[in-house]
Write an enzyme that holds these catalytic residues in place. Structure first.
Site, PDB file in Angstrom:
ATOM      1  N   ASP A   1       0.842  -1.195   0.000  1.00 31.37           N
ATOM      2  CA  ASP A   1       0.000   0.000   0.000  1.00 31.37           C
ATOM      3  C   ASP A   1       0.876   1.244   0.000  1.00 31.37           C
ATOM      4  OD1 ASP A   1      -2.948   1.126   0.834  1.00 31.37           O
ATOM      5  OD2 ASP A   1      -1.355   2.288   1.803  1.00 31.37           O
TER       6      ASP A   1
ATOM      7  N   TYR B   1       3.019   9.808  -0.722  1.00 35.81           N
ATOM      8  CA  TYR B   1       4.147   9.274   0.065  1.00 35.81           C
ATOM      9  C   TYR B   1       5.481   9.489  -0.660  1.00 35.81           C
ATOM     10  CZ  TYR B   1       0.403   6.613   2.433  1.00 35.81           C
ATOM     11  OH  TYR B   1      -0.737   6.225   3.090  1.00 35.81           O
TER      12      TYR B   1
ATOM     13  N   LYS C   1      -2.654   5.752  -4.263  1.00 30.59           N
ATOM     14  CA  LYS C   1      -3.740   6.700  -3.976  1.00 30.59           C
ATOM     15  C   LYS C   1      -3.524   8.014  -4.724  1.00 30.59           C
ATOM     16  CE  LYS C   1      -3.649   4.781   0.703  1.00 30.59           C
ATOM     17  NZ  LYS C   1      -2.218   4.608   1.000  1.00 30.59           N
TER      18      LYS C   1
ATOM     19  N   HIS D   1      -7.470   9.550  -2.047  1.00 32.82           N
ATOM     20  CA  HIS D   1      -6.787   9.572  -0.745  1.00 32.82           C
ATOM     21  C   HIS D   1      -7.584  10.314   0.326  1.00 32.82           C
ATOM     22  CE1 HIS D   1      -2.424   9.416   0.978  1.00 32.82           C
ATOM     23  NE2 HIS D   1      -3.306   9.316   1.947  1.00 32.82           N
TER      24      HIS D   1
ATOM     25  N   ILE E   1      -2.758  -3.192   6.962  1.00 35.83           N
ATOM     26  CA  ILE E   1      -1.510  -2.918   6.226  1.00 35.83           C
ATOM     27  C   ILE E   1      -0.481  -2.309   7.177  1.00 35.83           C
ATOM     28  CG2 ILE E   1      -2.257  -2.739   3.817  1.00 35.83           C
ATOM     29  CD1 ILE E   1      -2.886   0.252   4.366  1.00 35.83           C
TER      30      ILE E   1
ATOM     31  N   LYS F   1       2.874  -1.118   8.976  1.00 35.41           N
ATOM     32  CA  LYS F   1       4.151  -0.635   8.437  1.00 35.41           C
ATOM     33  C   LYS F   1       5.266  -0.953   9.416  1.00 35.41           C
ATOM     34  CE  LYS F   1       7.415   2.746   8.886  1.00 35.41           C
ATOM     35  NZ  LYS F   1       8.069   3.200  10.118  1.00 35.41           N
ATOM     36  N   SER F   2       6.391  -1.437   8.917  1.00 37.60           N
ATOM     37  CA  SER F   2       7.611  -1.534   9.711  1.00 37.60           C
ATOM     38  C   SER F   2       8.795  -1.495   8.761  1.00 37.60           C
ATOM     39  CB  SER F   2       7.658  -2.830  10.531  1.00 37.60           C
ATOM     40  OG  SER F   2       8.888  -2.873  11.233  1.00 37.60           O
ATOM     41  N   VAL F   3       9.888  -0.909   9.210  1.00 32.86           N
ATOM     42  CA  VAL F   3      11.117  -0.965   8.411  1.00 32.86           C
ATOM     43  C   VAL F   3      12.034  -2.092   8.901  1.00 32.86           C
ATOM     44  CG1 VAL F   3      11.061   1.453   7.690  1.00 32.86           C
ATOM     45  CG2 VAL F   3      12.186   0.836   9.846  1.00 32.86           C
TER      46      VAL F   3
ATOM     47  N   ARG G   1      10.152  -7.488  12.533  1.00 35.76           N
ATOM     48  CA  ARG G   1       8.765  -7.082  12.793  1.00 35.76           C
ATOM     49  C   ARG G   1       7.865  -7.393  11.596  1.00 35.76           C
ATOM     50  NH1 ARG G   1       9.385  -1.172  15.726  1.00 35.76           N
ATOM     51  NH2 ARG G   1      10.012  -1.939  17.788  1.00 35.76           N
TER      52      ARG G   1
ATOM     53  N   ASN H   1       4.552  -9.430  12.164  1.00 27.24           N
ATOM     54  CA  ASN H   1       3.240  -8.876  11.811  1.00 27.24           C
ATOM     55  C   ASN H   1       2.493  -9.731  10.796  1.00 27.24           C
ATOM     56  OD1 ASN H   1       3.938  -6.790  13.513  1.00 27.24           O
ATOM     57  ND2 ASN H   1       4.371  -5.311  11.882  1.00 27.24           N
TER      58      ASN H   1
HETATM   59  P1  NDP Z   1       1.079   1.721  12.028  1.00 26.35           P
HETATM   60  O1  NDP Z   1      -0.059   1.764  12.957  1.00 26.35           O
HETATM   61  O2  NDP Z   1       1.227   0.573  11.069  1.00 26.35           O
HETATM   62  O3  NDP Z   1       2.376   1.839  12.939  1.00 26.35           O
HETATM   63  C1  NDP Z   1       3.670   1.859  12.428  1.00 26.35           C
HETATM   64  C2  NDP Z   1       4.613   2.041  13.624  1.00 26.35           C
HETATM   65  O4  NDP Z   1       4.604   0.875  14.442  1.00 26.35           O
HETATM   66  C3  NDP Z   1       6.028   2.281  13.196  1.00 26.35           C
HETATM   67  O5  NDP Z   1       6.585   3.230  14.099  1.00 26.35           O
HETATM   68  C4  NDP Z   1       6.684   0.913  13.381  1.00 26.35           C
HETATM   69  O6  NDP Z   1       8.042   1.097  13.702  1.00 26.35           O
HETATM   70  C5  NDP Z   1       5.919   0.354  14.554  1.00 26.35           C
HETATM   71  N1  NDP Z   1       5.795  -1.115  14.511  1.00 26.35           N
HETATM   72  C6  NDP Z   1       5.468  -1.867  13.442  1.00 26.35           C
HETATM   73  N2  NDP Z   1       5.401  -3.179  13.789  1.00 26.35           N
HETATM   74  C7  NDP Z   1       5.699  -3.244  15.099  1.00 26.35           C
HETATM   75  C8  NDP Z   1       5.793  -4.319  16.009  1.00 26.35           C
HETATM   76  N3  NDP Z   1       5.568  -5.573  15.636  1.00 26.35           N
HETATM   77  N4  NDP Z   1       6.147  -4.022  17.293  1.00 26.35           N
HETATM   78  C9  NDP Z   1       6.387  -2.750  17.687  1.00 26.35           C
HETATM   79  N5  NDP Z   1       6.291  -1.683  16.852  1.00 26.35           N
HETATM   80  C10 NDP Z   1       5.953  -1.934  15.569  1.00 26.35           C
HETATM   81  O7  NDP Z   1       1.122   3.127  11.239  1.00 26.35           O
HETATM   82  P2  NDP Z   1       0.996   3.645   9.749  1.00 26.35           P
HETATM   83  O8  NDP Z   1       0.538   5.036   9.844  1.00 26.35           O
HETATM   84  O9  NDP Z   1       2.243   3.387   9.001  1.00 26.35           O
HETATM   85  O10 NDP Z   1      -0.190   2.801   9.094  1.00 26.35           O
HETATM   86  C11 NDP Z   1      -0.005   1.664   8.282  1.00 26.35           C
HETATM   87  C12 NDP Z   1      -0.213   1.983   6.820  1.00 26.35           C
HETATM   88  O11 NDP Z   1      -1.509   2.522   6.587  1.00 26.35           O
HETATM   89  C13 NDP Z   1       0.718   3.080   6.267  1.00 26.35           C
HETATM   90  O12 NDP Z   1       2.030   2.650   6.083  1.00 26.35           O
HETATM   91  C14 NDP Z   1      -0.015   3.453   5.011  1.00 26.35           C
HETATM   92  O13 NDP Z   1       0.219   2.498   3.992  1.00 26.35           O
HETATM   93  C15 NDP Z   1      -1.456   3.435   5.489  1.00 26.35           C
HETATM   94  N6  NDP Z   1      -1.917   4.773   5.937  1.00 26.35           N
HETATM   95  C16 NDP Z   1      -2.891   5.400   5.199  1.00 26.35           C
HETATM   96  C17 NDP Z   1      -3.381   6.624   5.554  1.00 26.35           C
HETATM   97  C18 NDP Z   1      -4.455   7.244   4.726  1.00 26.35           C
HETATM   98  O14 NDP Z   1      -4.748   8.441   4.902  1.00 26.35           O
HETATM   99  N7  NDP Z   1      -5.059   6.516   3.809  1.00 26.35           N
HETATM  100  C19 NDP Z   1      -2.885   7.350   6.729  1.00 26.35           C
HETATM  101  C20 NDP Z   1      -1.876   6.624   7.478  1.00 26.35           C
HETATM  102  C21 NDP Z   1      -1.439   5.381   7.083  1.00 26.35           C
HETATM  103  P3  NDP Z   1       9.235   0.456  12.801  1.00 26.35           P
HETATM  104  O15 NDP Z   1       8.984   0.863  11.355  1.00 26.35           O
HETATM  105  O16 NDP Z   1      10.487   1.063  13.395  1.00 26.35           O
HETATM  106  O17 NDP Z   1       9.146  -1.025  13.015  1.00 26.35           O
END
Ligand code: NDP
Length: 281
Positions: free
Chosen positions: A43, A48, A73, A106, A225, A227-229, A233, A237
């Protein structure tokens, strides 16, 4: 991978990978790792500014196109049918794809009726296999449905333990619109990862809080969906579909609902102005 069936008849993985707030330089690595971990839904969004990096990772993976489910989007700044078609072409080119599995509006701002007419055309041409929306409140979603030919396949909205969207999910199901969660972890806000209820449920299953949250959402039929880098994780996930929460655990998590955004209100006039006037280059 478990799937949901969209109103187009197409399957959509119930669990995918989001790339919001991963800069272009880091995105190719992250998507490469996610695809290696087993994710097949990616996604992204024009806003982005990492579509090219997503495209490079897809191309390098060698995974057959039909095994992937790619979403991007359309941003608010591309109003009108012609601009929408141009924006689609730009995204598809950056991603290196002939077609998208899902193309979303979006934000529910600006000239989105014209955007939707162009997206209907893209769907009829087969270039957008499914079309949908994001951040649409119920009244705008219903109005869009009533005044157009195609019902959005998906509405991607903020959904997590503190904003559960249960009633809206039921309404969307009646309308034929699949709910997709963004921010399944609320990006860790409100101390999600150390929440006592989520921690207790996680301990009962020998899982992490993140896994319990993703299981709770997917068990409700919500597409997620996260997100993690971090590769470890990404694996964590993805590994959430082989256990089930019982009724008591579902009820305890249901009680965490605060019913308010952990980010901002899309109906706040200042936010409508700020997002509506944002340009993405
Ligand atoms: P998330 O709720 O997915 O949280 C991401 C955060 O959680 C990051 O800081 C990540 O850190 C951390 N994390 C991930 N996995 C773990 C784990 N297993 N344990 C502990 N911490 C964890 O946030 P997003 O806002 O990224 O939402 C997910 C996706 O939704 C986005 O990437 C995007 O594709 C979509 N989105 C869409 C929006 C819209 O307006 N349509 C708005 C916001 C998001 P780290 O990377 O360091 O692991």
């Amino acid at each position: 991978m478990q799937t949901v069936t969209l109103n187009t008849g197409a399957p959509m993985p119930i669990l995918g990978f989001g790339v919001f707030q991963i800069d272009d330089a880091a995105t190719e690595r992250a998507v490469t790792d996610a695809l290696a971990a087993g994710y097949r839904l990616i996604d992204t969004a024009a806003a982005y500014r990492n579509e090219a990096a997503v495209g490079r990772a897809i191309a390098a993976s060698g995974i057959p196109r039909e095994e992937l489910f790619i979403t991007t989007k359309l941003w608010v700044q591309d109003p009108g049918e012609d601009n929408t078609l141009r924006a689609f072409d730009a995204s598809a080119e950056l991603l290196g794809l002939e077609y998208l599995d899902l193309y979303l509006i979006h934000q529910p701002f600006g000239d989105y009726y014209a955007q939707w007419r162009a997206m209907q055309q893209l769907h009829h041409e087969g270039r957008a296999r499914a079309i949908g929306v994001s951040n649409f409140p119920a009244d705008r979603l219903v109005d869009l449905i009533v005044h157009n030919e195609i019902t959005p396949a998906v509405n991607q909205i903020e959904t997590h333990p503190f904003l559960q969207q249960t009633a809206y999910q039921a309404r969307m199901a009646d309308l034929g619109v699949q709910i997709q969660s963004w921010g399944p972890f609320a990006e860790g806000r409100n101390n999600l990862f150390t929440d006592p209820t989520l921690t207790a449920v996680a301990e009962q299953h020998g899982r992490t809080v993140a896994q319990v949250v993703l299981r709770w959402l997917t068990q409700r039929g919500v597409v997620v969906i996260p997100k993690s880098v971090r590769p470890e994780r990404m694996v964590e996930n993805l590994d959430v579909l082989d256990f089930a929460l019982n009724e008591d655990q579902m009820a305890r998590i249901a009680a965490l609902d605060l019913g308010v955004s952990q980010f901002f209100d899309h109906r706040d006039p200042d936010m409508v102005r700020a997002l509506g006037s944002r340009r993405i280059g």
